[in-house]
Design a protein around this motif. Sequence first.
Motif, mmCIF file in Angstrom:
data_model
loop_
_atom_site.group_PDB
_atom_site.id
_atom_site.type_symbol
_atom_site.label_atom_id
_atom_site.label_comp_id
_atom_site.label_asym_id
_atom_site.label_seq_id
_atom_site.Cartn_x
_atom_site.Cartn_y
_atom_site.Cartn_z
ATOM 1 N N ILE A 49 54.382 31.889 49.996
ATOM 2 C CA ILE A 49 54.159 30.497 50.416
ATOM 3 C C ILE A 49 54.694 30.280 51.826
ATOM 4 O O ILE A 49 54.036 29.652 52.665
ATOM 5 C CB ILE A 49 54.794 29.520 49.410
ATOM 6 C CG1 ILE A 49 54.003 29.524 48.105
ATOM 7 C CG2 ILE A 49 54.880 28.107 49.979
ATOM 8 C CD1 ILE A 49 54.667 28.792 46.954
ATOM 9 N N LYS A 50 55.873 30.811 52.104
ATOM 10 C CA LYS A 50 56.434 30.662 53.457
ATOM 11 C C LYS A 50 55.600 31.386 54.498
ATOM 12 O O LYS A 50 55.391 30.883 55.594
ATOM 13 C CB LYS A 50 57.876 31.184 53.485
ATOM 14 C CG LYS A 50 58.854 30.262 52.800
ATOM 15 C CD LYS A 50 60.255 30.825 52.836
ATOM 16 C CE LYS A 50 61.189 29.909 52.044
ATOM 17 N NZ LYS A 50 62.537 30.451 51.921
ATOM 18 N N LYS A 51 55.113 32.566 54.164
ATOM 19 C CA LYS A 51 54.367 33.381 55.124
ATOM 20 C C LYS A 51 52.949 32.837 55.345
ATOM 21 O O LYS A 51 52.480 32.793 56.468
ATOM 22 C CB LYS A 51 54.297 34.825 54.643
ATOM 23 C CG LYS A 51 53.600 35.737 55.640
ATOM 24 C CD LYS A 51 53.697 37.184 55.247
ATOM 25 C CE LYS A 51 53.005 38.030 56.304
ATOM 26 N NZ LYS A 51 53.127 39.445 56.042
ATOM 27 N N TYR A 52 52.275 32.438 54.278
ATOM 28 C CA TYR A 52 50.865 32.039 54.381
ATOM 29 C C TYR A 52 50.621 30.557 54.178
ATOM 30 O O TYR A 52 49.480 30.105 54.288
ATOM 31 C CB TYR A 52 50.026 32.839 53.373
ATOM 32 C CG TYR A 52 50.048 34.310 53.635
ATOM 33 C CD1 TYR A 52 49.314 34.859 54.691
ATOM 34 C CD2 TYR A 52 50.793 35.167 52.846
ATOM 35 C CE1 TYR A 52 49.340 36.220 54.947
ATOM 36 C CE2 TYR A 52 50.820 36.536 53.093
ATOM 37 C CZ TYR A 52 50.102 37.045 54.143
ATOM 38 O OH TYR A 52 50.123 38.391 54.378
ATOM 39 N N GLY A 53 51.649 29.813 53.863
ATOM 40 C CA GLY A 53 51.491 28.368 53.666
ATOM 41 C C GLY A 53 50.610 28.021 52.484
ATOM 42 O O GLY A 53 49.947 26.994 52.494
ATOM 43 N N ALA A 54 50.621 28.863 51.495
ATOM 44 C CA ALA A 54 49.764 28.609 50.317
ATOM 45 C C ALA A 54 50.446 27.648 49.379
ATOM 46 O O ALA A 54 51.631 27.591 49.239
ATOM 47 C CB ALA A 54 49.483 29.923 49.590
#
Length: 185
Positions: A180-185
Motif C-alpha cells: 500500500i505504501k509503495k503503490y498506493g493501493a
Amino acid sequence: MRTCLIVTLTLLTLAYPAIVYLGIQNTSPAVFASVLLIITLLRLFFSRGRADYRQTVILIVMAVYSFVTALINSEWALRMYPVIISFCMAAVFAITLFEQESLIEQLSKIAGKTITTNAKRYTRKLTGVWAVVLAANGVISLFFATYASLKTWAFYCGFLSYLIFAFLFFIELIYRQYYIKKYGA
C-alpha cells in the motif's frame, strides 16, 4: 442463538481432526461420519438464504462425503475430510480468477474497501496464492491421511496446517502494508 449455533458448528468442524484422534478408539468411523453429516446439514440449514452458491456447493459436497463415509465405515475415509475441504476451497479461490472479480476482491468490497487498479491486481495475485496454498495443503493432507499414523495426521490437519495458514495470513498483512505504501493501493 443462530449465530452462536453457527460459531459452535464451525468450531466443531475445525476441531474435527482432534476429535477423530481422541475418539476413534471407542467410536466407529460411521458414527463420526454421521455426526459430521448432521453438523453439515445443520450448517446448510442455518446458512440458507445467507450463503452464496460456492458455500452451498461445498456443504453439499461435504454432506455427500459424510453420507458415503458413514456407509463404508472407513477410518481412511474419515481422514479425507481435510483433503476435500482444502481442494474445495482451492477450487473456490481458483475459479474466481476466471471471473471479473477474484474472491479476495469480492470480500474486500463486502468489507467496504475501495478497490483501485493496483488493489485489484494485488487481490487477484493473493487469491492465486491462496488457491495454491490450499491445493498444496490438500496434497499434504492426502499424504498424511494415506501414509501417516492417526496421531501424525491429526497433528498436521488439526494444528500445524492452521499455524501455516495463520503464518501466511500474518505475513500477508505485513506485506500488504508495504504494498500500500509503495503503490498506493
